[in-house]
Design a protein around this motif. Sequence first.
Motif, PDB file in Angstrom:
ATOM      1  N   THR A 173       0.853  -1.186   0.000  1.00  0.00           N
ATOM      2  CA  THR A 173       0.000   0.000   0.000  1.00  0.00           C
ATOM      3  C   THR A 173       0.885   1.229   0.000  1.00  0.00           C
ATOM      4  O   THR A 173       2.059   1.167   0.376  1.00  0.00           O
ATOM      5  CB  THR A 173      -0.918   0.073   1.243  1.00  0.00           C
ATOM      6  OG1 THR A 173      -0.098   0.342   2.374  1.00  0.00           O
ATOM      7  CG2 THR A 173      -1.675  -1.218   1.460  1.00  0.00           C
ATOM      8  N   ARG A 174       0.314   2.320  -0.446  1.00  0.00           N
ATOM      9  CA  ARG A 174       1.043   3.584  -0.402  1.00  0.00           C
ATOM     10  C   ARG A 174       0.037   4.719  -0.312  1.00  0.00           C
ATOM     11  O   ARG A 174      -0.884   4.817  -1.127  1.00  0.00           O
ATOM     12  CB  ARG A 174       1.901   3.744  -1.652  1.00  0.00           C
ATOM     13  CG  ARG A 174       2.480   5.125  -1.853  1.00  0.00           C
ATOM     14  CD  ARG A 174       3.610   5.449  -0.895  1.00  0.00           C
ATOM     15  NE  ARG A 174       3.808   6.883  -0.774  1.00  0.00           N
ATOM     16  CZ  ARG A 174       4.942   7.463  -0.375  1.00  0.00           C
ATOM     17  NH1 ARG A 174       5.978   6.717  -0.043  1.00  0.00           N
ATOM     18  NH2 ARG A 174       5.029   8.762  -0.278  1.00  0.00           N
ATOM     19  N   SER A 175       0.213   5.532   0.701  1.00  0.00           N
ATOM     20  CA  SER A 175      -0.666   6.687   0.864  1.00  0.00           C
ATOM     21  C   SER A 175       0.121   7.959   0.632  1.00  0.00           C
ATOM     22  O   SER A 175       1.299   8.053   0.977  1.00  0.00           O
ATOM     23  CB  SER A 175      -1.247   6.728   2.277  1.00  0.00           C
ATOM     24  OG  SER A 175      -1.817   5.473   2.583  1.00  0.00           O
ATOM     25  N   TYR A 176      -0.545   8.931   0.014  1.00  0.00           N
ATOM     26  CA  TYR A 176      -0.007  10.287  -0.053  1.00  0.00           C
ATOM     27  C   TYR A 176      -0.964  11.132   0.764  1.00  0.00           C
ATOM     28  O   TYR A 176      -2.056  11.462   0.294  1.00  0.00           O
ATOM     29  CB  TYR A 176       0.022  10.791  -1.495  1.00  0.00           C
ATOM     30  CG  TYR A 176       0.945  10.012  -2.416  1.00  0.00           C
ATOM     31  CD1 TYR A 176       2.321  10.193  -2.363  1.00  0.00           C
ATOM     32  CD2 TYR A 176       0.426   9.110  -3.337  1.00  0.00           C
ATOM     33  CE1 TYR A 176       3.168   9.486  -3.214  1.00  0.00           C
ATOM     34  CE2 TYR A 176       1.264   8.404  -4.193  1.00  0.00           C
ATOM     35  CZ  TYR A 176       2.637   8.611  -4.129  1.00  0.00           C
ATOM     36  OH  TYR A 176       3.462   7.926  -4.963  1.00  0.00           O
ATOM     37  N   GLY A 177      -0.585  11.428   1.997  1.00  0.00           N
ATOM     38  CA  GLY A 177      -1.517  12.114   2.875  1.00  0.00           C
ATOM     39  C   GLY A 177      -2.749  11.271   3.074  1.00  0.00           C
ATOM     40  O   GLY A 177      -2.652  10.093   3.425  1.00  0.00           O
ATOM     41  N   ALA A 178      -3.911  11.846   2.778  1.00  0.00           N
ATOM     42  CA  ALA A 178      -5.158  11.111   3.003  1.00  0.00           C
ATOM     43  C   ALA A 178      -5.502  10.215   1.820  1.00  0.00           C
ATOM     44  O   ALA A 178      -6.361   9.340   1.926  1.00  0.00           O
ATOM     45  CB  ALA A 178      -6.301  12.094   3.251  1.00  0.00           C
ATOM     46  N   SER A 179      -4.832  10.416   0.682  1.00  0.00           N
ATOM     47  CA  SER A 179      -5.233   9.633  -0.490  1.00  0.00           C
ATOM     48  C   SER A 179      -4.381   8.379  -0.625  1.00  0.00           C
ATOM     49  O   SER A 179      -3.162   8.399  -0.404  1.00  0.00           O
ATOM     50  CB  SER A 179      -5.149  10.492  -1.751  1.00  0.00           C
ATOM     51  OG  SER A 179      -3.828  10.500  -2.240  1.00  0.00           O
ATOM     52  N   GLU A 180      -5.052   7.284  -0.934  1.00  0.00           N
ATOM     53  CA  GLU A 180      -4.376   6.004  -1.057  1.00  0.00           C
ATOM     54  C   GLU A 180      -4.112   5.699  -2.525  1.00  0.00           C
ATOM     55  O   GLU A 180      -5.045   5.448  -3.283  1.00  0.00           O
ATOM     56  CB  GLU A 180      -5.272   4.894  -0.501  1.00  0.00           C
ATOM     57  CG  GLU A 180      -5.237   4.735   0.990  1.00  0.00           C
ATOM     58  CD  GLU A 180      -6.069   3.529   1.404  1.00  0.00           C
ATOM     59  OE1 GLU A 180      -7.297   3.572   1.207  1.00  0.00           O
ATOM     60  OE2 GLU A 180      -5.477   2.555   1.882  1.00  0.00           O
ATOM     61  N   ALA A 181      -2.838   5.695  -2.928  1.00  0.00           N
ATOM     62  CA  ALA A 181      -2.510   5.412  -4.325  1.00  0.00           C
ATOM     63  C   ALA A 181      -2.528   3.907  -4.575  1.00  0.00           C
ATOM     64  O   ALA A 181      -2.998   3.452  -5.607  1.00  0.00           O
ATOM     65  CB  ALA A 181      -1.153   5.990  -4.674  1.00  0.00           C
ATOM     66  N   LEU A 182      -2.013   3.141  -3.620  1.00  0.00           N
ATOM     67  CA  LEU A 182      -2.040   1.677  -3.736  1.00  0.00           C
ATOM     68  C   LEU A 182      -2.743   1.114  -2.510  1.00  0.00           C
ATOM     69  O   LEU A 182      -2.470   1.522  -1.390  1.00  0.00           O
ATOM     70  CB  LEU A 182      -0.614   1.116  -3.843  1.00  0.00           C
ATOM     71  CG  LEU A 182       0.207   1.553  -5.059  1.00  0.00           C
ATOM     72  CD1 LEU A 182       1.609   0.944  -4.997  1.00  0.00           C
ATOM     73  CD2 LEU A 182      -0.478   1.171  -6.371  1.00  0.00           C
ATOM     74  N   ARG A 183      -3.639   0.161  -2.747  1.00  0.00           N
ATOM     75  CA  ARG A 183      -4.452  -0.361  -1.645  1.00  0.00           C
ATOM     76  C   ARG A 183      -4.274  -1.853  -1.446  1.00  0.00           C
ATOM     77  O   ARG A 183      -5.241  -2.578  -1.264  1.00  0.00           O
ATOM     78  CB  ARG A 183      -5.926  -0.111  -1.936  1.00  0.00           C
ATOM     79  CG  ARG A 183      -6.259   1.325  -2.182  1.00  0.00           C
ATOM     80  CD  ARG A 183      -7.626   1.401  -2.831  1.00  0.00           C
ATOM     81  NE  ARG A 183      -7.911   2.778  -3.191  1.00  0.00           N
ATOM     82  CZ  ARG A 183      -8.936   3.470  -2.684  1.00  0.00           C
ATOM     83  NH1 ARG A 183      -9.761   2.924  -1.831  1.00  0.00           N
ATOM     84  NH2 ARG A 183      -9.113   4.700  -3.069  1.00  0.00           N
ATOM     85  N   GLY A 184      -3.047  -2.336  -1.539  1.00  0.00           N
ATOM     86  CA  GLY A 184      -2.807  -3.757  -1.327  1.00  0.00           C
ATOM     87  C   GLY A 184      -2.550  -4.454  -2.654  1.00  0.00           C
ATOM     88  O   GLY A 184      -3.425  -5.105  -3.211  1.00  0.00           O
ATOM     89  N   VAL A 185      -1.336  -4.295  -3.179  1.00  0.00           N
ATOM     90  CA  VAL A 185      -0.991  -4.873  -4.479  1.00  0.00           C
ATOM     91  C   VAL A 185      -0.139  -6.120  -4.283  1.00  0.00           C
ATOM     92  O   VAL A 185       0.851  -6.099  -3.549  1.00  0.00           O
ATOM     93  CB  VAL A 185      -0.220  -3.847  -5.342  1.00  0.00           C
ATOM     94  CG1 VAL A 185       0.401  -4.517  -6.559  1.00  0.00           C
ATOM     95  CG2 VAL A 185      -1.153  -2.728  -5.776  1.00  0.00           C
ATOM     96  N   ASP A 186      -0.553  -7.218  -4.901  1.00  0.00           N
ATOM     97  CA  ASP A 186       0.243  -8.431  -4.972  1.00  0.00           C
ATOM     98  C   ASP A 186       0.609  -8.649  -6.426  1.00  0.00           C
ATOM     99  O   ASP A 186      -0.267  -8.740  -7.282  1.00  0.00           O
ATOM    100  CB  ASP A 186      -0.555  -9.647  -4.468  1.00  0.00           C
ATOM    101  CG  ASP A 186      -0.915  -9.516  -3.002  1.00  0.00           C
ATOM    102  OD1 ASP A 186       0.012  -9.397  -2.192  1.00  0.00           O
ATOM    103  OD2 ASP A 186      -2.124  -9.508  -2.684  1.00  0.00           O
ATOM    104  N   LEU A 187       1.904  -8.709  -6.693  1.00  0.00           N
ATOM    105  CA  LEU A 187       2.350  -8.903  -8.074  1.00  0.00           C
ATOM    106  C   LEU A 187       3.725  -9.555  -8.044  1.00  0.00           C
ATOM    107  O   LEU A 187       4.652  -9.034  -7.441  1.00  0.00           O
ATOM    108  CB  LEU A 187       2.423  -7.542  -8.787  1.00  0.00           C
ATOM    109  CG  LEU A 187       2.952  -7.553 -10.217  1.00  0.00           C
ATOM    110  CD1 LEU A 187       1.998  -8.293 -11.144  1.00  0.00           C
ATOM    111  CD2 LEU A 187       3.159  -6.127 -10.720  1.00  0.00           C
ATOM    112  N   VAL A 188       3.830 -10.717  -8.676  1.00  0.00           N
ATOM    113  CA  VAL A 188       5.110 -11.422  -8.706  1.00  0.00           C
ATOM    114  C   VAL A 188       5.519 -11.664 -10.147  1.00  0.00           C
ATOM    115  O   VAL A 188       4.717 -12.126 -10.956  1.00  0.00           O
ATOM    116  CB  VAL A 188       5.011 -12.780  -7.957  1.00  0.00           C
ATOM    117  CG1 VAL A 188       6.325 -13.546  -8.084  1.00  0.00           C
ATOM    118  CG2 VAL A 188       4.656 -12.563  -6.500  1.00  0.00           C
TER     119      VAL A 188
END
Lengths: 294, 130
Positions: free
Chosen positions: A10-25
């Motif tokens: 996951t990755r948040s910028y302040g209050a906004s979530e750019a990534l919300r749980g990414v699984d990628l192999v």
Amino acid sequence: MSIIAFTGVTRSYGASEALRGVDLVIDRPQVVGLLGRNGAGKSTLLRMIPPLIHATRGSVRVFDNDPWKYQETNKLRLGYLSDSDVHPLGLRIEDLFQLCSEVYPTWDQALVDRFAGRFGLTKQRVLALLSKGQQRQVGLLCAVGHRPELLVLDEPAGGLDPVARRDFLSVVIEVLADSGGTVLFASHLFGDVERLADRIVILHQGRVLVDEPSERLQADACRIEMPWSETTSERLSAWKACARVERTGERLVGTLRVAPADASAGVAAEIGSAPTEVQAIGLEDLFIALTGAP
Amino acid sequence: MLWRLAPDSPEPLYLQLVRQLRAAVASGRMQPGERIPSHRELAAQLVINHLTIKRAFDLLEAEGLVITKRGLGTFVADRLPAGHAAVGRDEVSADLVRAAQAARRLALTREQWNALNDRAWRASASPEDT
């Protein structure tokens, strides 16, 4: 053993979530096309590889190690072109290549010169005086010149004219045929994605919506038409294989993740009546159905 | 042979390649024993991933339409598999079925359909056929 592994990232910028749980192999050399609408999180994901930004939560592994701890060694095996590269604009092209050759022991100047020739770049020119497209081309050459195992390209052909784009693709294809390496690239150009990608990942609202071999994604896609009714629409929407249902006049148009040949039987089995028309669709139409506003 | 790839078509690129090579062999545009450019050359020429080309040629090789000679390259098979002409015929047949369906939708008579076919046959003649 993996080349890239994102787990629950996951990755948040302040209050906004750019990534919300990414699984990628990516566990073997392949070309992965990353599709997604503006703001889907593509650049955020790619920036974690060199790495330029941290994940808020979850784990990112590149070449089976922590990219922040192994930045110096990973960098030699990795080429990265950001969506907005900034070069020291006062330098000439050849000065920039000189810098690259000092950073990368495997820098292949002959290869770079050959590609620069194909692009029609004059090495004595100052970077600031190049067009946007030419700056992208220089950026690509800096990313491939050390023959990396992993090439990460963020919107590589953005702003390039059709000829330059084709030249650009041909460079990536040639490097790939030579090295058999891995390419992970984000693009909005469906034609380019189809030309390059073995595997397609669609990122939507910070999550992986689709992750499939590109030929399967294309084969299992069709559009159907049948008479509209509230019940038909509800039943079809509830079907797992249904990407989108729209109403046009008295007709229902559905986009399905089903091969065109199987669509009639599939719809009949699912909702009790068969479509009046079935049509194969391309990647772009499928993408729009999957990610468009409802 | 000239390839014509449509990346935006619903048909995957490797299947477009397979279909076009089958058609080229069935029509004689590619001759038995003729050398086919390497995967690498084709990848550069067509600007597509070489694995897509490999996938297409693996399929064609399994069909017996092309053979790979180690160190020499890929060739149209000297002895074409039985039924290769049928593959071309199947394609033509499928196109005709679509055309016939369109004709029926327009409520054409059998005679009108036959006349259309004759005209299409004549219109498709290349200069050396006449």
